[in-house]
Design a protein around this motif. Structure first.
Motif, PDB file in Angstrom:
ATOM      1  N   ARG A 177       0.809  -1.220   0.000  1.00 36.26           N
ATOM      2  CA  ARG A 177       0.000   0.000   0.000  1.00 36.26           C
ATOM      3  C   ARG A 177       0.839   1.266   0.000  1.00 36.26           C
ATOM      4  N   PHE A 183     -11.925   5.632  -7.131  1.00 38.69           N
ATOM      5  CA  PHE A 183     -11.513   5.074  -5.841  1.00 38.69           C
ATOM      6  C   PHE A 183     -12.075   5.893  -4.683  1.00 38.69           C
ATOM      7  N   GLU A 184     -11.965   7.200  -4.762  1.00 37.93           N
ATOM      8  CA  GLU A 184     -12.431   8.048  -3.666  1.00 37.93           C
ATOM      9  C   GLU A 184     -13.932   7.867  -3.434  1.00 37.93           C
ATOM     10  N   CYS A 189     -15.852   5.211  -4.292  1.00 37.89           N
ATOM     11  CA  CYS A 189     -16.136   3.860  -3.808  1.00 37.89           C
ATOM     12  C   CYS A 189     -15.634   3.670  -2.380  1.00 37.89           C
ATOM     13  N   ASN A 190     -14.502   4.262  -2.050  1.00 38.22           N
ATOM     14  CA  ASN A 190     -13.957   4.130  -0.715  1.00 38.22           C
ATOM     15  C   ASN A 190     -14.835   4.844   0.315  1.00 38.22           C
ATOM     16  N   ALA A 227     -17.741   2.629   0.927  1.00 37.22           N
ATOM     17  CA  ALA A 227     -17.353   1.476   1.741  1.00 37.22           C
ATOM     18  C   ALA A 227     -17.186   1.874   3.209  1.00 37.22           C
ATOM     19  N   LEU A 228     -16.605   3.038   3.449  1.00 41.75           N
ATOM     20  CA  LEU A 228     -16.420   3.507   4.821  1.00 41.75           C
ATOM     21  C   LEU A 228     -17.762   3.731   5.501  1.00 41.75           C
ATOM     22  N   TYR A 264     -11.163   0.799   9.664  1.00 44.76           N
ATOM     23  CA  TYR A 264     -11.194   0.941   8.206  1.00 44.76           C
ATOM     24  C   TYR A 264     -10.627   2.296   7.790  1.00 44.76           C
ATOM     25  N   LEU A 317      -5.630   2.242   1.717  1.00 46.08           N
ATOM     26  CA  LEU A 317      -6.170   1.274   0.778  1.00 46.08           C
ATOM     27  C   LEU A 317      -5.775   1.508  -0.668  1.00 46.08           C
ATOM     28  N   SER A 318      -4.832   2.394  -0.917  1.00 46.28           N
ATOM     29  CA  SER A 318      -4.357   2.560  -2.292  1.00 46.28           C
ATOM     30  C   SER A 318      -2.952   3.121  -2.275  1.00 46.28           C
ATOM     31  N   ILE A 365     -11.128  -1.364  -4.761  1.00 42.44           N
ATOM     32  CA  ILE A 365     -12.266  -0.510  -4.407  1.00 42.44           C
ATOM     33  C   ILE A 365     -12.478   0.487  -5.546  1.00 42.44           C
TER      34      ILE A 365
END
Length: 215
Positions: free
Chosen positions: A28, A77-78, A80-81, A84-85, A96, A101-102, A161
């Motif tokens: 990561r 990504f931002e 979707c993340n 997810a959060l 989390y 995560l990236s 993600i």
């Protein structure tokens, strides 16, 4: 074609191979140092030695260099993340939020990996009843790349993600290609034998016996 004798893999080699498996990490955090010229081509050549159904080699590697395309991936990504959060609760949400995560901002090399669902190569062998084996074959190529990268002192990070439709649109690839994953490749900031998720308490690796079922 002349026959080449099979190499003998002695115990020293087998132990080195086990060490490679143990030290393969989903990285990561990367240094920004560029890859040496030609190294990526060498790694992809090794990845292409992976097994594939009917020798179809359905994988496609897309090297993503253009800033606008990278920005589109970052935006996906931002979004979707954040979603997810929001689905996490309590202590798990706090943990989390701490996960990195990236490696999208540091890694010098970005690779999208896609799979051709019905390639002409291989003439359909082995996938009549299980067409998804082309995607499985592409994942095998990813794993082979992962090990080859680790052996070369590099790290690979799988950015999962993401919205597949947004990624394929940003990369302008054929619409029928199946998105497998987006990967950051570069030199890791640090080497760790223990997975980050285990070190942070997210999950623990189970022993092999826990996944074995006998019939």
């Amino acid at each position: 074609m002349p026959h080449s004798p099979a190499p003998a893999f002695d115990e020293r080699f087998r132990e080195d191979l086990r060490a490679l498996f143990r030290w393969r990490r989903d990285v990561r955090s990367f240094r920004t140092d560029p890859l040496p010229p030609g190294l990526l081509d060498e790694l992809l050549a090794v990845a292409s030695l992976a097994p594939s159904v009917g020798l179809s080699q359905p994988w496609r590697f897309v090297l993503v260099d253009e800033p606008a395309r990278r920005a589109a991936i970052r935006a996906s990504f931002e979004a979707c993340n954040a979603e997810a959060l929001s689905s996490q609760r309590g202590a798990r949400a706090s943990l989390y939020a701490r996960l990195k995560l990236s490696g999208l901002d540091q890694a010098p090399c970005h690779l999208a990996v896609l799979s051709v669902p019905d390639p002409s190569q291989g003439h359909g062998l082995g996938r009549r009843t299980m067409p998804e084996t082309t995607a499985y074959s592409t994942v095998m190529a990813v794993h082979t790349l992962w090990l080859a990268a680790r052996a070369a002192g590099l790290g690979l990070g799988w950015v999962s993600i993401l919205d597949p439709a947004a990624v394929t649109a940003a990369l302008e690839v054929p619409p029928d290609w199946r998105f497998i994953g987006y990967f950051c490749l570069g030199y890791p900031e640090a080497d760790q034998e223990t997975p980050e998720l285990e070190r942070l308490g997210w999950e623990r690796r189970r022993p092999a016996a826990a996944a074995l079922i006998r019939r």
